[in-house]
Design an enzyme around this catalytic site. Structure first.
Site, PDB file in Angstrom:
ATOM      1  N   TYR A   1      13.588  43.342   1.012  1.00 52.74           N
ATOM      2  CA  TYR A   1      14.053  43.016  -0.334  1.00 52.74           C
ATOM      3  C   TYR A   1      13.333  41.779  -0.863  1.00 52.74           C
ATOM      4  O   TYR A   1      12.821  41.778  -1.993  1.00 52.74           O
ATOM      5  CB  TYR A   1      15.563  42.777  -0.303  1.00 52.74           C
TER       6      TYR A   1
ATOM      7  N   LYS B   1      10.814  41.504  -4.059  1.00 51.97           N
ATOM      8  CA  LYS B   1      11.109  40.641  -5.204  1.00 51.97           C
ATOM      9  C   LYS B   1      10.018  39.591  -5.400  1.00 51.97           C
ATOM     10  O   LYS B   1       9.742  39.185  -6.529  1.00 51.97           O
ATOM     11  CB  LYS B   1      12.487  39.986  -5.036  1.00 51.97           C
TER      12      LYS B   1
ATOM     13  N   SER C   1      14.865  38.208  -8.654  1.00 56.92           N
ATOM     14  CA  SER C   1      15.915  37.555  -7.867  1.00 56.92           C
ATOM     15  C   SER C   1      15.412  36.189  -7.436  1.00 56.92           C
ATOM     16  O   SER C   1      14.197  35.940  -7.394  1.00 56.92           O
ATOM     17  CB  SER C   1      16.234  38.407  -6.632  1.00 56.92           C
TER      18      SER C   1
END
Length: 300
Positions: free
Chosen positions: A185, A189, A172
């Site tokens: 998150y 990532k 991402s």
């Protein structure tokens, strides 16, 4: 003297690399064929995983699809069969190492050696750190990071024996740039991007130049993965556009795939702007999505 020669060689390679990049802007890179390749995609029951499976199916790849959602992965498999592909679909929980290894052994025994691995499965918790449950943090890292290690360890030996293969990390833009209320998150990532970069360098050090690597780094995608995302500067991407960018990057052996490409410019700003300017830029960008903050559902 040797050091001077090595420095001159390095400068020559840098200049050549820039010229090569300029040529590629004008002349499209040659695409490889994936027909007949055994492609395993995790998280194939929906979103980017599903649409990427469709792209490989159109190119006559042999597909192995994993997802936790039985109905979702079977729907993807059926559509891929309609596109003419041979498909094997399984329910696999990518947060469980033993389940990954067991499913991988079954694939190798019953189907063959995976030559293209797409590590796509992912989870997210949209909340501030104190509102994020411990089990959510743990699950985020199990699926978004550790699963990449287990799947790669399972299928890499056959790729190395043949010096042929491709390992894809679906990360991402949040693996390069941080966003409030996506702490776990973003952290996972960043780790996924680090996994991709380290794996790329390790394969090079081992002389396995026939095994390619790609890392997908998109901004927000309209899949429902994150609720109501919006930003003043970044577009909300449609999943079919991202899937096409991903398959194109794989076919051209592109190492880092940013969608949209101006994310690279944002990364440059991250490195050259003073801290105060970065804070102002982040406020101006005004990234928003539905999140839990202070144990209450709020928009941030």
């Amino acid at each position: 003297m040797n050091l001077i020669l090595e420095l001159l060689r390095l400068v020559g390679i840098i200049i050549y690399s820039y010229l090569e990049a300029c040529v590629k802007l004008v002349i499209p890179a040659k695409r490889k064929s994936v027909s007949g390749e055994i492609v395993l995609i995790t998280g194939a029951g929906h979103g980017i995983g599903r649409l990427t499976a469709y792209e490989f199916a159109k190119r006559q790849s042999k597909l192995v699809l994993w997802d936790l959602n039985k109905h979702g992965v079977e729907e993807t498999a059926e559509e891929c069969r309609n596109l003419g592909a041979t498909v094997h679909a399984s329910v696999v929980d990518c947060s469980v190492r033993e389940e990954i290894y067991s499913a991988a052994e079954k694939v190798k025994r019953d189907i063959g050696d995976v030559s293209i691995l797409v590590n796509n499965a992912g989870v997210v918790a949209t909340a501030d750190l104190l509102s994020t449950q411990d089990k959510q943090i743990q699950k985020t890292f199990e699926v978004n990071v550790l699963a990449h290690h287990w799947t790669t360890k399972a299928f890499l030996p056959a790729m190395m024996a043949k010096n042929h293969g491709h390992i894809v990390t679906v990360a991402s833009a949040a693996g390069h740039l941080t966003v409030p209320f996506l702490l776990s998150y973003c952290s996972s990532k960043f780790a996924a991007v680090g996994f991709h970069k380290s794996l790329t360098q390790e394969l090079s050090a081992l002389g396995k130049d026939g095994i390619k690597t790609s890392c997908l780094c998109p901004v927000f995608i309209n899949t429902g993965f994150i609720k109501s995302p919006r930003s003043r500067l970044s577009p909300i991407l449609e999943p079919d556009v991202v899937a096409k960018k991903l398959i194109n990057g794989i076919l051209c052996n592109q190492n880092m795939i940013f969608v949209p490409s101006f994310v690279k410019f944002r990364l440059l700003l991250e490195r050259i702007l003073p801290e105060r300017a970065l804070v102002a830029l982040n406020k101006f960008t005004n990234v928003k999505f539905d999140a839990v903050v202070g144990s209450k559902g709020k928009e941030h």
